[in-house]
Design a protein around this motif. Sequence first.
Motif, short mmCIF file in Angstrom:
data_model
loop_
_atom_site.label_atom_id
_atom_site.label_comp_id
_atom_site.label_asym_id
_atom_site.label_seq_id
_atom_site.Cartn_x
_atom_site.Cartn_y
_atom_site.Cartn_z
N GLY A 37 -5.77 6.32 -14.56
CA GLY A 37 -6.72 6.79 -13.57
C GLY A 37 -6.39 6.32 -12.17
N ALA A 38 -7.12 6.85 -11.22
CA ALA A 38 -6.93 6.47 -9.82
C ALA A 38 -7.27 5.00 -9.64
N VAL A 39 -6.50 4.34 -8.82
CA VAL A 39 -6.72 2.93 -8.53
C VAL A 39 -7.70 2.83 -7.36
N SER A 40 -8.64 1.93 -7.48
CA SER A 40 -9.62 1.69 -6.43
C SER A 40 -9.38 0.30 -5.85
N ALA A 41 -9.17 0.23 -4.56
CA ALA A 41 -8.99 -1.06 -3.90
C ALA A 41 -9.46 -0.97 -2.45
N GLN A 42 -10.30 -1.91 -2.08
CA GLN A 42 -10.78 -2.01 -0.71
C GLN A 42 -10.60 -3.45 -0.25
N GLY A 43 -10.41 -3.60 1.04
CA GLY A 43 -10.28 -4.94 1.59
C GLY A 43 -10.16 -4.87 3.10
N THR A 44 -9.69 -5.96 3.65
CA THR A 44 -9.52 -6.08 5.09
C THR A 44 -8.04 -6.21 5.39
N GLY A 45 -7.63 -5.56 6.46
CA GLY A 45 -6.23 -5.64 6.87
C GLY A 45 -5.95 -6.89 7.67
N LEU A 46 -4.69 -7.15 7.89
CA LEU A 46 -4.29 -8.28 8.73
C LEU A 46 -4.78 -8.10 10.16
N ASP A 47 -5.14 -6.87 10.53
CA ASP A 47 -5.71 -6.60 11.85
C ASP A 47 -7.24 -6.71 11.83
N ASP A 48 -7.80 -7.20 10.72
CA ASP A 48 -9.25 -7.39 10.52
C ASP A 48 -10.03 -6.09 10.41
N LYS A 49 -9.34 -4.96 10.24
CA LYS A 49 -10.01 -3.68 10.05
C LYS A 49 -10.10 -3.39 8.55
N PRO A 50 -11.14 -2.67 8.13
CA PRO A 50 -11.27 -2.34 6.70
C PRO A 50 -10.18 -1.36 6.25
N LEU A 51 -9.72 -1.56 5.03
CA LEU A 51 -8.75 -0.65 4.41
C LEU A 51 -9.30 -0.24 3.05
N ASP A 52 -9.11 1.02 2.68
CA ASP A 52 -9.59 1.54 1.41
C ASP A 52 -8.59 2.57 0.91
N GLN A 79 11.42 12.73 -5.10
CA GLN A 79 10.83 13.36 -6.29
C GLN A 79 9.30 13.46 -6.15
N MET A 80 8.66 12.42 -5.62
CA MET A 80 7.21 12.45 -5.46
C MET A 80 6.78 13.47 -4.42
N VAL A 81 7.51 13.57 -3.32
CA VAL A 81 7.17 14.54 -2.28
C VAL A 81 7.30 15.96 -2.82
N ALA A 82 8.26 16.20 -3.68
CA ALA A 82 8.47 17.53 -4.26
C ALA A 82 7.42 17.87 -5.32
N GLU A 83 6.74 16.85 -5.86
CA GLU A 83 5.75 17.08 -6.91
C GLU A 83 4.53 17.80 -6.36
N LYS A 84 4.06 18.78 -7.05
CA LYS A 84 2.88 19.53 -6.61
C LYS A 84 1.69 19.22 -7.45
N ARG A 117 -6.54 9.56 -0.62
CA ARG A 117 -6.41 10.54 -1.70
C ARG A 117 -5.90 11.83 -1.09
N GLY A 118 -5.02 12.50 -1.80
CA GLY A 118 -4.40 13.71 -1.27
C GLY A 118 -3.05 13.42 -0.65
N GLU A 119 -2.73 12.14 -0.48
CA GLU A 119 -1.43 11.73 0.07
C GLU A 119 -0.68 10.90 -0.97
N LEU A 123 1.85 5.71 -5.45
CA LEU A 123 0.70 6.42 -6.00
C LEU A 123 0.85 7.91 -5.73
N ASP A 124 0.44 8.72 -6.70
CA ASP A 124 0.47 10.16 -6.50
C ASP A 124 -0.71 10.60 -5.63
N ARG A 125 -0.83 11.87 -5.40
CA ARG A 125 -1.87 12.39 -4.52
C ARG A 125 -3.29 12.19 -5.07
N GLN A 126 -3.40 11.90 -6.36
CA GLN A 126 -4.70 11.61 -6.96
C GLN A 126 -5.00 10.11 -6.98
#
Length: 176
Positions: A40-55, A171-176, A60-62, A146-149
Amino acid sequence: MNPRVAIAVAAVAGLSAAGCSANASDTPAGKVIPAADRGGAVSAQGTGLDDKPLDLADHRGEIVVVNFWGSWCEPCRTEAPVLEAAAKKYTGVRFLGVDSKDTKDGGRAFLRTFKLSYPSFFDPEAKIAAAFKTVNPNSLPATLILDRQGRVAVNLPGQLSAARIEPVLDQMVAEK
């Protein structure tokens, strides 16, 4: 060697070789996991080294390259320019770092030294790594794609070179 010691050594070696994976397939490290075998999709949230939130969910989609590193890790320092070059080459791919078991000052100095253009989670207690279940934060560097999902599609343990990461990214970029 004492036979009991030999048996114990063999058992430990067997357990170490077994490792853990993100899926039920026997896909070796560095190979793209077939889409049907990805977890399944991995879920991870936290804070970056720049103190901004990352999720991770924001991406998703990238295709997302997640690189686990530490400023104290020499192979991490060696591969940092390879990852930055790939981040510039693959404009449709998102790169995220995870600064593990480090200090914020050490991580920020690493980003400045290697002029990394992509953000990094600050993960001193390896909580982000634990979300992936396939990354041993004591064994850096490690990279997951990670794939697009948002599912782990490639596990690249150890130091990367362009020759290791570019074919799987292609290979990943070519995957649809």
